[in-house]
Design a protein around this motif. Structure first.
Motif, mmCIF file in Angstrom:
data_model
loop_
_atom_site.group_PDB
_atom_site.id
_atom_site.type_symbol
_atom_site.label_atom_id
_atom_site.label_comp_id
_atom_site.label_asym_id
_atom_site.label_seq_id
_atom_site.Cartn_x
_atom_site.Cartn_y
_atom_site.Cartn_z
ATOM 1 N N HIS B 63 0.801 -1.229 0.000
ATOM 2 C CA HIS B 63 0.000 0.000 0.000
ATOM 3 C C HIS B 63 0.832 1.278 0.000
ATOM 4 N N VAL B 112 -1.280 -7.683 -2.034
ATOM 5 C CA VAL B 112 -1.641 -8.785 -1.150
ATOM 6 C C VAL B 112 -2.616 -9.786 -1.807
ATOM 7 N N HIS B 113 -3.477 -9.318 -2.696
ATOM 8 C CA HIS B 113 -4.435 -10.245 -3.306
ATOM 9 C C HIS B 113 -3.913 -10.895 -4.581
ATOM 10 N N CYS B 342 -5.397 -4.474 -7.408
ATOM 11 C CA CYS B 342 -5.761 -5.882 -7.225
ATOM 12 C C CYS B 342 -6.997 -6.241 -8.025
#
Ligand code: SF4
Lengths: 192, 466
Positions: B63, B112-113, B342
């Motif tokens: 992020h 993260v995804h 994402c």
């Protein structure tokens, strides 16, 4: 500890009629680089309360209201949608709020709020319209009785039973989860 | 008689729910990033607790990292010292608790995804959580995947479990096949427009039908990713050969893949399974979609007109966007284009954008940013020469991260600018204070970059492999 018990609260309402107030409005992402939970009060609704030049908009209802006496927010439909940031309830609590009333409140925000002692209250449209029409009205949010009272109204609302118990008793859910560790270990052994 | 959700729920249930207590759900994969985790680790520290299953926990940095490379001094251009401190905090927390961190410089790092699927860690039938609402992405694999708050991140770190009330289920059935030039992003925006921003509240969506079956895993991830924008807890697609083909050979895939597959094949809703709600969408009727307002459900066909606002809030949103009811949705002048996130930062998305940009130029007054979702996507795109296409077109080719999706790292638009973005939220200020975001598919974003106004991608895709 972040967890604030909640039983009943009598306070005036602060009204924000906007619908779909998302967590990016409640606390803009640029305030999320913090590693603390505290100190987010000034970030609450920051871009509504300050102009792009960083100057406080004195006329905005959020800047005109005495938060010590207005601890219940009445907001437009679908409050708290969007990002899962728990910074949203942290910021609202630090700003002075203890309860949020709307016709619908987004799942993750609701769950985050309950864990921090900010009470989400979902009411029917008629009650909502009444509350929207009269900002500053005195209301009592009674979690013991699951009732929202104002004037001669007593409107029931629902709070998930376990979260309610935790709020009333000031009990931390993590402790209850830790007590279940033997069961969790059994599950993991079976699944392995 | 059971839905896919029922089956996955049952597999991961430690204790069923009672009236006075939610169910205890075991978590198969816990993804962690720098923004929503520090306060959870602090709680652990305060209470003298350890991370119970570091082996089921995976951390990444996405992020707050810059997408520009390090300067001559070797330092990354962090937007603020605090952003850098947040990254340092995650490093320290992962070290202290033995959690695997895909740090900067790690060739597996990414949003993260993206990393869970890329590493084969996201698998059918498992539960996946993360302190991030777009965790719903992982439902593309037939996993039950949802976003949680930071307190719950702490619960999972300490116990690998969560208290959960059983959600309701909703079948989202796409009938028929997609038209050429229409993508998973357009399907998702069509679902959100139909359900509204809160239509899915309390529900887990299961996407079914020919058009869903026809999607690649990348497309299914895009579709599931956006479930949260309809208020849904999660989105799911039953695993099939497409799923297995994607997972086979990935580092985290089960050693006995055949046995795992045999088990995964049962993870589908039974023919007669009952859902709490159901919607049917005509896939063939979907055209490329763009948003015109300030919430993702305010989306319409790119060939359509801005509708009359239903209430004051919507009217205020149109004013913010600088559009009026009755005007064509296409045509608004564009200042910036962002391809990434994402939602649409995977290889297929970059291919779709490149297909439009190949041999063309980004309009003179448009700044276009292409940000791969992960190091793996970046490598693959460079191996295919896609970066050359973007650079030749005048777009910027950046390092992986969330970038302008959330505008936390300094990548953002200027007040009043219209940004066509392949990300997931067009909320006021999401991409910078006063920025007007228009959500679209990668092909639509690329076409808009070329024309300098919101543009239909279909004319650009004739003859090109979409
Ligand atoms: S790309 Fe956007 S939505 Fe996805 S994890 Fe990053 S900030 Fe969240």
């Amino acid at each position: 500890m972040s967890f604030q018990p909640f039983t009943a609260l009598t306070s005036k309402t602060l009204v924000l009629r906007e619908e779909n107030i998302d967590t990016d409005q409640i606390i803009p992402a640029r305030f999320l680089t913090t590693t603390d939970r505290e100190g987010l009060g000034d970030a609450a609704f920051h871009d509504w309360r300050y102009g792009p030049d960083g100057v406080l908009d004195e006329g905005h209802v959020l800047n005109r209201t005495d938060m010590a006496t207005h601890r219940v927010l009445v907001a437009g439909d679908n409050f708290g949608c969007g990002s899962s940031r728990e910074h949203a309830p942290w910021a609202l609590l630090a700003f002075g709020l203890r309860a949020v009333i709307s016709t619908s409140i987004a799942d993750i925000f609701r769950s985050n709020s309950l864990k921090n002692g900010l009470l989400p209250v979902v009411v029917d449209e008629e009650t909502h319209a009444l509350l929207l029409s009269e900002p500053g009205r005195e209301v009592t949010v009674d979690l013991e009785e699951n009732r929202l009272r104002f004037g001669n109204h007593a409107v029931p609302f629902e709070t998930e039973a376990f979260a309610r118990r935790c709020l009333l008793d000031g009990k931390d859910p993590l402790g209850v989860l830790l007590d279940a560790l033997p069961e969790i270990e059994d599950f993991e052994e079976r699944a392995a | 008689m059971r839905t896919l959700f029922d089956k996955v729920w049952a597999r991961n249930l430690v204790r069923a729910e009672a009236e006075d207590m939610p169910a205890i759900l075991h978590i198969g994969l816990h993804l962690v990033h720098e923004v929503t985790s520090p306060q959870a680790f602090s709680v652990l520290r305060e209470r003298g607790l350890n991370v119970r299953r570091p082996d089921l926990t995976l951390a990444t940095i996405d992020h707050s990292v810059p997408t520009l490379p390090a300067g001559p001094d070797g330092r990354l251009p962090y937007v603020t010292p605090q952003a850098e401190r947040q990254v340092e905090t995650l490093r320290a927390n992962c070290r202290e608790h033995g959690i695997e961190l895909l740090d900067l410089g790690d060739e597996r790092r990414g949003i993260v995804h993206l990393i869970g699927p890329e590493l084969g860690r996201t698998q059918p039938g498992m539960t996946v959580v993360c302190g991030d609402s777009h965790t719903s992405t992982h439902g593309a694999f037939g996993a039950l995947a949802f976003g949680i708050g930071t307190t719950e991140v702490g619960h999972v770190l300490a116990t690998q479990c969560l208290f959960q009330r059983r959600p309701k289920t909703m079948r989202v059935l796409f009938e028929g096949a997609l038209q050429p030039g229409v993508t998973a992003k357009d399907m998702a925006l069509a679902v959100i427009a139909k359900l509204g921003m809160e239509g899915g509240t309390g529900h887990v969506l299961e996407y079914q039908g020919e058009a869903v079956r026809g999607l690649s895993m990348e497309g299914r991830m895009t579709l599931c990713n956006l479930s949260i924008e309809a208020g849904a807890r999660a989105g799911m697609v039953a695993p099939d050969e497409t799923t297995f083909d994607y997972l086979r050979g990935r580092p985290g895939a089960p050693a006995d893949f055949e046995a795992a597959m045999a088990e995964w094949r049962a993870l589908r809703s039974d023919e007669d399974a009952a859902f709490d709600a159901e919607v049917v969408i005509d896939a063939a009727a979907i055209s490329p979609m763009v948003t015109f307002g300030v919430s993702p459900d305010e989306a319409a066909s790119i060939a359509g007109a801005v509708p009359e606002p239903a209430n004051d809030s919507q009217a205020a949103g149109l004013t913010y966007m600088g559009v009026r009811a009755g005007e064509p949705v296409a045509g608004l002048k564009v200042a910036r284009v962002f391809v990434g996130s994402c939602t649409n930062g995977r290889i297929e998305d970059l291919r779709a954008a490149a297909a439009v940009l190949r041999g063309r130029r980004v309009a003179e007054d448009v700044t276009a940013l292409v940000v791969p979702g992960s190091e793996a996507v970046k490598r693959q795109a460079e191996a295919e020469g896609l970066h050359e296409v973007f650079l030749a077109a005048g777009a910027q080719w950046r390092e992986p991260g969330c970038s302008m999706c959330i505008a936390m790292n300094g990548d953002k638009g200027a007040p009043g600018e219209v940004v066509v973005s392949t990300s997931n939220r067009n909320f006021r200020g999401r991409q910078g204070e006063g920025v007007r975001t228009v959500l679209a598919s990668p092909a639509t974003a690329a076409a808009s970059a070329v024309e300098g106004r919101i543009a239909d991608p279909r004319p650009y895709l004739k003859g090109a492999a979409a």
